[in-house]
Design an enzyme around this catalytic site. Structure first.
Site, PDB file in Angstrom:
ATOM      1  N   GLY A   1       0.844  -1.275  -0.090  1.00  0.00           N
ATOM      2  CA  GLY A   1       0.045   0.109   0.077  1.00  0.00           C
ATOM      3  C   GLY A   1       1.023   1.295   0.027  1.00  0.00           C
TER       4      GLY A   1
ATOM      5  N   GLY B   1       1.898  -6.211   4.747  1.00  0.00           N
ATOM      6  CA  GLY B   1       3.368  -6.659   4.633  1.00  0.00           C
ATOM      7  C   GLY B   1       4.094  -6.330   5.807  1.00  0.00           C
ATOM      8  N   THR B   2       3.430  -5.484   6.666  1.00  0.00           N
ATOM      9  CA  THR B   2       4.108  -5.080   7.792  1.00  0.00           C
ATOM     10  C   THR B   2       4.351  -5.989   8.851  1.00  0.00           C
ATOM     11  OG1 THR B   2       1.794  -4.688   8.596  1.00  0.00           O
ATOM     12  CG2 THR B   2       3.433  -2.676   7.642  1.00  0.00           C
TER      13      THR B   2
ATOM     14  N   ALA C   1       1.462  -1.031  14.670  1.00  0.00           N
ATOM     15  CA  ALA C   1       2.014  -1.772  15.679  1.00  0.00           C
ATOM     16  C   ALA C   1       1.683  -1.406  17.197  1.00  0.00           C
ATOM     17  CB  ALA C   1       3.495  -1.866  15.605  1.00  0.00           C
TER      18      ALA C   1
ATOM     19  N   ARG D   1       9.755  -1.143  22.012  1.00  0.00           N
ATOM     20  CA  ARG D   1      10.112  -2.433  22.036  1.00  0.00           C
ATOM     21  C   ARG D   1       9.864  -3.044  20.563  1.00  0.00           C
ATOM     22  NH1 ARG D   1       6.918  -4.983  26.631  1.00  0.00           N
ATOM     23  NH2 ARG D   1       9.001  -5.065  27.535  1.00  0.00           N
TER      24      ARG D   1
ATOM     25  N   LYS E   1      12.203 -10.033  13.421  1.00  0.00           N
ATOM     26  CA  LYS E   1      12.449 -10.479  11.983  1.00  0.00           C
ATOM     27  C   LYS E   1      11.503  -9.411  11.132  1.00  0.00           C
ATOM     28  CE  LYS E   1      13.029 -14.793  10.630  1.00  0.00           C
ATOM     29  NZ  LYS E   1      12.772 -16.172  10.286  1.00  0.00           N
TER      30      LYS E   1
ATOM     31  N   GLU F   1       7.959   3.544   8.832  1.00  0.00           N
ATOM     32  CA  GLU F   1       8.463   4.581   8.041  1.00  0.00           C
ATOM     33  C   GLU F   1       9.563   5.372   8.490  1.00  0.00           C
ATOM     34  OE1 GLU F   1       4.887   6.992   8.552  1.00  0.00           O
ATOM     35  OE2 GLU F   1       3.854   5.996   6.844  1.00  0.00           O
TER      36      GLU F   1
END
Lengths: 732, 215
Positions: free
Chosen positions: A240, A468-469, A511, A615, A620, A692
């Protein structure tokens, strides 16, 4: 649950599942091609017809007439949507141009018609038979010539502190330079796509949207229908980057076309259409003035930003990072916006910060050179632990200096030649560059539902998306940690509009916000379980798949033996924490380039990012976000530019051959280091975001490395051969 | 495996042969279209029967001659693992393996593949039974949004076969000697597969692991 004070110790701090580099939970579906994206959902509804969009061939003006006769006669054609039969079209709160032109055309490749046919080939062939007569009007397409008429927007006030003009005028060392960033395209790999089906007055959409709540707000407004009659499903999104934040033209066009066709319609924007049809990151012109003392301390910093867009649309606010980044008593930041008739500009990954830091961080490199200082040292000298614009507003965490120190050590910065053009390996000039990174650590109120079944499986439902985050994975980790179970005992369901509302995948908020929502829902689930089992409050823990209380170990599933337990909670982020603390994520980017002494070919040889972002819920997937952003930064530095035809007002290179994103051969092995950090002021999981942050500053680090390699400064992105080749050092 | 095999039916032959196809309309100058539009436009698309093997299963289809192999897979056989990113050979998301050779399935018409053996991402492996390249992508996080991923994986499998067969590339030092496995070779050879999420560094590690070398 309200979030108004810093998070105390909580189950997430155990870090048994959270913080571990687990493979993506949806990964097996993605590597086998089994994850269903919007256009691929054959089974959700029968009799899907194919829609093909006809884009406007002018940038501004009026449609005089549309001749549909031939197209209607073409084989397989079911219906044709135009403004004539679309019914009234409203406007959402996010995208300002209409999804469908007529009679006015607002931008090039704005949809003029959608041809619906039985097959894709028939729809495409018939679309080529639609004949449109236009009355083309003159438009304004060039920011540099429109700059003089740019005006201040009420939504973007000037920010002035101290007396910039005097402090700059009297500063012993002055930098005054203009930088330009071009229009950029999101170019997500999955073209915008939607399947739309009407069931009476109810509308179902299988689509590709980053923030479902916004899409559910905007699409009903565009279609002038009640929100509660719409359902959207967007479990997998093929990238996106801000280009699919809300409901875009594909959703509205598919819905309208399905209505006129009387059957479900599937529709994808073609690659060649979507660049001008949807949105892009607007170009900027930025003047940066920095006045410094001889010791490198900034006395005055001025950042003036010019950009353009359709009236009332998004503003690329490049000055966003400037008030927070470096110390300095006298400050000025302004943005002026020109009205342009180009396709609509909108948010692209790190709006504001990304283009702003492309300028500021070259300026810092130039300042270092004027001072005869190391570029890292200049940044350290101007580091601050309080908001530079408000000494009573401390940063919640700010480890910019640590990022620079660690990166310097790891990257071998000491091997950098202070004098540009001084290091050569055979035919290659070698240089290193550095840039700081900063990105707001913001949150938005988010909710989640948690279910526990008799097998001890915890299911999380939220309208959060995963573009995809790694959202599926970090939310599963959060739930597993909260409930004391393994990842295999958690199911995460995302991307349905009837799930509890979350922030969506926007502005690096996902997140922190969505993991906080899962924390809240699981906290409620823990409480509910304790109450149902009549366990004493304060002596209940959830460990290894068991409820542990007063020496008893009860298998988690037992709590739901009588029936599934379902709870829901919303994490409301109050204004308290941002008011008390300046909340930002920080980082430092290091780049080494080789520039061919004769041909000017630029190769990026090494890249390192060091991030301090609270945190890290999954190192990964977080690392992947950062390397992906670094890759996008290389594109921004070296090749990405939407070329404007200033006569006809469109982006000429509207495909993936002409718009050059970085490919495998452009990208070296990339390294990422996360600095140990928890930030309890952000969210209960103490996380920020990195998606970002990883982009901000990268392009400047590349530019600075090129300067270090060659002694040639380019302030006009992208840094292409034609902008510096004639200035390369003479070949010996 | 004959990597340089000529296709049995050329694209030109199909386009000329399917002259009633409306796809041709777009190629005809506007003046010519004006002269005889209705017969072209109103004509029924020409259909052809074609039979090929996909992931070991024989598929017999009757397709519009304009249907690409990509759309035959995605729309007709409903194997949607193969992705459409650009539909014009610029992004590699549609990469499949045809008779051992990786190709962009958007750039080839389905009816050109009579008798061919086609392997898509679904044919390499499935959940619970991953191909080594799929497993390596999972382990090295060689993807983010997942949309280019099937193409990357098919391309990587085909690419390693090309390397093994000694097919030279732009960065091969001496084509007469043939290529050696190197990061430069795999990066060069994978550059037709775009990943906008930017997972390249991880993809290269996955490929190196499958090839049995360190990246």
């Amino acid at each position: 649950m309200k979030f108004q004070t810093p998070a105390g110790k909580n189950p997430i701090d155990r870090m048994k599942v959270v913080g571990k580099p687990h493979d993506r939970v949806e990964g097996p579906l993605k590597v086998t091609g089994a994850a269903p994206y919007a256009y691929e959902r054959h089974s959700v509804i029968a009799n899907q017809a194919y829609g093909e969009v006809v884009g406007a061939a002018i940038a501004k003006g009026r449609i005089i007439s549309i001749d549909l006769a031939e197209a209607r006669r073409a084989a397989g054609v079911i219906a044709i949507l135009t403004a004539e039969n679309a019914g009234g079209i409203g406007r959402g709160d996010f995208i300002f141009a209409s999804p469908l032109a007529g009679p006015l055309v607002e931008h090039y490749h704005q949809a003029v018609a959608v041809v619906v046919a039985e097959s894709l080939e028939q729809a495409r062939a018939a679309a080529a038979l639609v004949r449109v007569d236009y009355d083309r009007a003159d438009g304004v397409y060039d920011l540099s010539s429109a700059k003089a008429g740019a005006t201040k927007r009420a939504s973007v006030p000037d920010a002035a502190i101290g007396d910039f003009a005097t402090a700059f005028a009297t500063a012993p060392v002055k930098l005054d330079a203009v930088y330009t960033t071009p229009d950029q395209s999101h170019m997500a790999m999955e073209p915008h796509a939607t399947i739309a089906a009407w069931d009476g007055d109810r509308l179902n959409l299988w689509t590709s949207v980053q923030a479902l709540d916004w899409a559910m707000r905007d699409l009903p407004k565009i279609l002038k229908m009640p929100r509660d009659k719409v359902h959207m499903s967007s479990p997998y999104i093929g990238g996106g980057f801000g280009g699919k934040i809300s409901s875009m033209s594909d959703a509205a066009l598919a819905a309208l076309a399905a209505r006129v066709a009387g059957c479900p319609v599937k529709l994808a924007l073609t690659r060649t259409l979507l660049v001008n049809n949807t949105v892009h990151r607007p170009a900027t012109i930025q003047r940066v003035r920095i006045g410094a003392a001889r010791d490198g301390k900034i006395l005055a910093i001025g950042h003036e930003n010019w950009t353009g867009n359709l009236p009332d649309a998004f503003v690329e606010q490049s000055t966003v990072p400037t008030p927070s980044l470096y110390a300095g008593a006298n400050r000025l930041a302004t943005t002026r916006v020109a009205v342009l008739d180009l396709p609509e500009g909108s948010s692209m990954r790190a709006p504001g910060e990304a283009p702003g830091m492309m300028a500021i961080e070259i300026a810092m490199d130039e300042l270092a050179e004027l001072l005869g200082m190391d570029p890292i040292q200049v940044r350290l000298v101007n580091d601050t632990q309080v908001d530079p614009s408000d000494p009573n507003h401390p940063f919640s965490t700010r480890q910019l200096a640590e990022c620079l120190h660690v990166g310097s050590e790891r990257f071998g910065w000491s091997k950098r030649a202070a004098k540009p053009g001084a290091r050569r390996e055979g035919q290659w000039l070698i240089g290193m560059g550095v840039a700081s990174a900063i990105r707001g650590a913001r949150t938005r109120t988010s909710a989640a539902r948690a279910r526990l079944d008799a097998k001890g499986i915890v299911t999380i439902e939220t309208d959060m998306t995963d573009i995809g985050t790694g959202a599926y994975t970090i939310l599963a980790q959060t739930a597993a940690e909260m409930m004391g179970i393994g990842l295999d005992d958690v199911v995460v369901k995302l991307g349905e509009s009837d799930y509890p509302v979350s922030v969506g995948s926007i502005g690096q908020r996902g997140a922190a916000s969505a993991s906080g929502a899962v924390f809240a829902a699981c906290t409620k689930l823990r409480q509910t379980i304790a109450q149902q089992l009549s366990l004493p409050e304060g002596d209940v823990d959830f460990v290894d798949g068991h409820i542990v209380s007063g020496g008893r170990r009860i298998p988690l599933g037992k709590a739901a033996a009588a029936g599934e337990i379902v709870v829901e909670d919303v994490l409301e982020f109050g204004p308290e924490m941002p008011k008390k603390y300046a909340q930002q994520a920080f980082g430092a980017h290091f780049v080494e380039v080789a520039v061919h002494a004769s041909t000017g070919e630029i190769r990026v040889r090494r890249m390192l990012a060091v991030c301090a972002a609270g945190r890290i819920l999954n190192p990964k997937t977080a690392r992947s976000q950062v390397i992906g952003a670094m890759t996008m930064g290389v594109g921004a530095a070296l090749s990405e530019e939407l070329a404007i035809d200033t006569r006809f007002g469109y982006f000429v290179n509207h495909d993936l051959a002409g718009y050059e994103v970085a490919v495998h051969a452009d990208i070296p092995h990339q390294e990422v280091i996360f600095i140990d950090e928890v930030d309890p002021t952000i969210t209960p999981t103490k996380a920020k975001g990195v998606g970002e942050l990883g982009l901000v500053g990268v392009a400047a680090a590349v530019a600075n490395a090129i300067y270090n390699a060659t002694g040639v400064r380019v302030r006009d992105y992208p840094i292409r051969l034609d902008k510096f080749m004639d200035r390369l050092p003479a070949v010996a | 495996m004959d990597i340089f095999r000529e296709p049995k039916v050329s694209r030109r032959a199909v386009i000329v042969g399917g002259a009633s196809s409306a796809a041709v309309t777009a190629l005809v100058p506007a003046s010519a279209q004006d002269a005889k539009p209705s017969t072209l436009a109103a004509s029924v698309p020409e259909m052809l029967k074609v039979s090929f093997t996909v992931n070991g299963k024989v598929r017999e289809l009757e397709l519009d001659t304009r249907t690409t192999l990509l759309d035959a897979l995605r729309e007709h056989i409903q194997l949607t693992g193969t992705k459409k990113g650009c539909d014009q050979g610029q992004c590699g998301a549609c990469t499949v393996i045809v008779d051992g050779r990786r190709i962009n399935s958007c750039l080839t018409l389905a009816v050109m593949h009579e008798g061919d053996k086609i392997t898509t991402i679904e044919g390499l492996g499935a959940v619970g039974d991953l191909h080594p390249m799929q497993a390596a992508f999972l382990k090295h996080d060689g993807y983010q949004c997942g949309y280019c991923t099937p193409g990357q994986i098919c391309s990587a499998v085909g690419m390693l076969a090309e390397l093994k067969a000694g097919v030279p590339s732009h960065v091969t030092a001496d084509p007469a000697v043939g290529p050696k496995f190197s990061n430069a070779e795999t990066r060069e050879r994978m550059s037709g597969n775009i990943c906008r999420c930017g997972a390249y560094s991880n993809i290269q590690e996955a490929i190196a692991e499958v090839a049995g070398v360190r990246s």
